[in-house]
Design a protein around this motif. Structure first.
Motif, short mmCIF file in Angstrom:
data_model
loop_
_atom_site.label_atom_id
_atom_site.label_comp_id
_atom_site.label_asym_id
_atom_site.label_seq_id
_atom_site.Cartn_x
_atom_site.Cartn_y
_atom_site.Cartn_z
N THR A 44 80.73 42.93 47.74
CA THR A 44 80.46 44.12 46.93
C THR A 44 80.47 43.78 45.45
OG1 THR A 44 81.46 45.52 48.63
CG2 THR A 44 81.26 46.47 46.43
N THR A 45 79.44 44.25 44.75
CA THR A 45 79.35 44.07 43.31
C THR A 45 79.65 45.40 42.64
OG1 THR A 45 77.70 42.34 43.56
CG2 THR A 45 77.84 43.39 41.40
N LEU A 46 80.62 45.37 41.72
CA LEU A 46 81.03 46.56 40.98
C LEU A 46 80.76 46.37 39.49
CD1 LEU A 46 84.58 47.17 42.52
CD2 LEU A 46 82.41 48.17 43.24
N LYS A 47 80.59 47.50 38.82
CA LYS A 47 80.43 47.50 37.36
C LYS A 47 81.32 48.60 36.81
CE LYS A 47 76.95 47.85 33.75
NZ LYS A 47 75.54 48.08 33.46
N ALA A 57 88.74 48.64 37.24
CA ALA A 57 88.38 48.84 38.64
C ALA A 57 89.37 48.04 39.47
CB ALA A 57 86.95 48.38 38.89
N ASP A 58 90.13 48.73 40.33
CA ASP A 58 91.23 48.05 41.01
C ASP A 58 91.11 48.02 42.54
OD1 ASP A 58 91.76 50.76 41.34
OD2 ASP A 58 93.88 50.60 40.85
N LEU A 75 91.91 44.82 43.91
CA LEU A 75 91.59 43.96 42.77
C LEU A 75 92.80 43.98 41.85
CD1 LEU A 75 88.04 45.46 42.34
CD2 LEU A 75 88.61 43.27 43.40
N PHE A 76 93.40 42.82 41.64
CA PHE A 76 94.71 42.75 41.01
C PHE A 76 94.71 42.58 39.49
CE2 PHE A 76 95.49 41.57 45.44
CZ PHE A 76 96.52 42.45 45.74
N HIS A 77 93.53 42.48 38.88
CA HIS A 77 93.50 42.30 37.42
C HIS A 77 92.19 42.84 36.87
CE1 HIS A 77 90.62 38.95 37.71
NE2 HIS A 77 91.28 38.62 38.80
N ALA A 105 84.63 53.02 45.66
CA ALA A 105 85.30 52.19 44.65
C ALA A 105 86.30 53.03 43.85
CB ALA A 105 84.27 51.56 43.72
N HIS A 106 87.30 52.35 43.30
CA HIS A 106 88.42 53.02 42.64
C HIS A 106 88.70 52.37 41.29
CE1 HIS A 106 92.73 54.02 42.03
NE2 HIS A 106 92.47 55.07 42.80
#
Length: 132
Positions: A44-47, A57-58, A75-77, A105-106
């Protein structure tokens, strides 16, 4: 509007903007699902306008139409200087009775985005996704 009230409103908006970094909700740019035996792998690609540890975005997750969460990628950072960014999640079990899923997504400020990518597992591609 009197000038005192307008000044207070502007101050409040500037404070709010500084707290949120003016980043919008996280956007799901693209998803690739690959069948691997009895499991699936999602890439997955997020922006997102990550501003640092307080607003980034975590996570993203795989959800059935009925709302069952099948898998979550934490996502940790923050990815302030890496936009858009892509991450994988493997060993996802999608029940055979499920013919479509959603990717959600969050981010730390807005929570789960209103945008969801619906993936029809019977089609090889669609808007923002590909299935192999």
């Amino acid at each position: 509007m009197n000038s005192k009230f307008a000044g207070m409103a502007i101050s409040w908006l500037l404070l709010l903007a500084s707290q949120t970094g003016m980043a919008a909700e996280v956007e799901i740019v693209n998803v690739e699902l690959v069948k691997q035996g009895s499991h699936w792998r999602a890439t997955t690609t997020l922006k997102h306008g990550d501003t640092g540890w307080d607003h980034y975005a975590d996570a993203w997750r795989v959800v059935t139409p009925g709302g069952e969460v099948l898998a979550t990628r934490t996502l940790f950072h923050p990815h302030v200087d890496e936009q858009p960014f892509t991450r994988r999640l493997g060993q996802i079990t999608i029940p055979k009775s499920v013919s479509s899923i959603y990717i959600e997504a969050h981010d730390k400020v807005h929570g789960w985005s209103r945008q969801r990518v619906k993936i029809d597992l019977k089609k090889s591609e669609g808007k923002r996704y590909r299935v192999r």
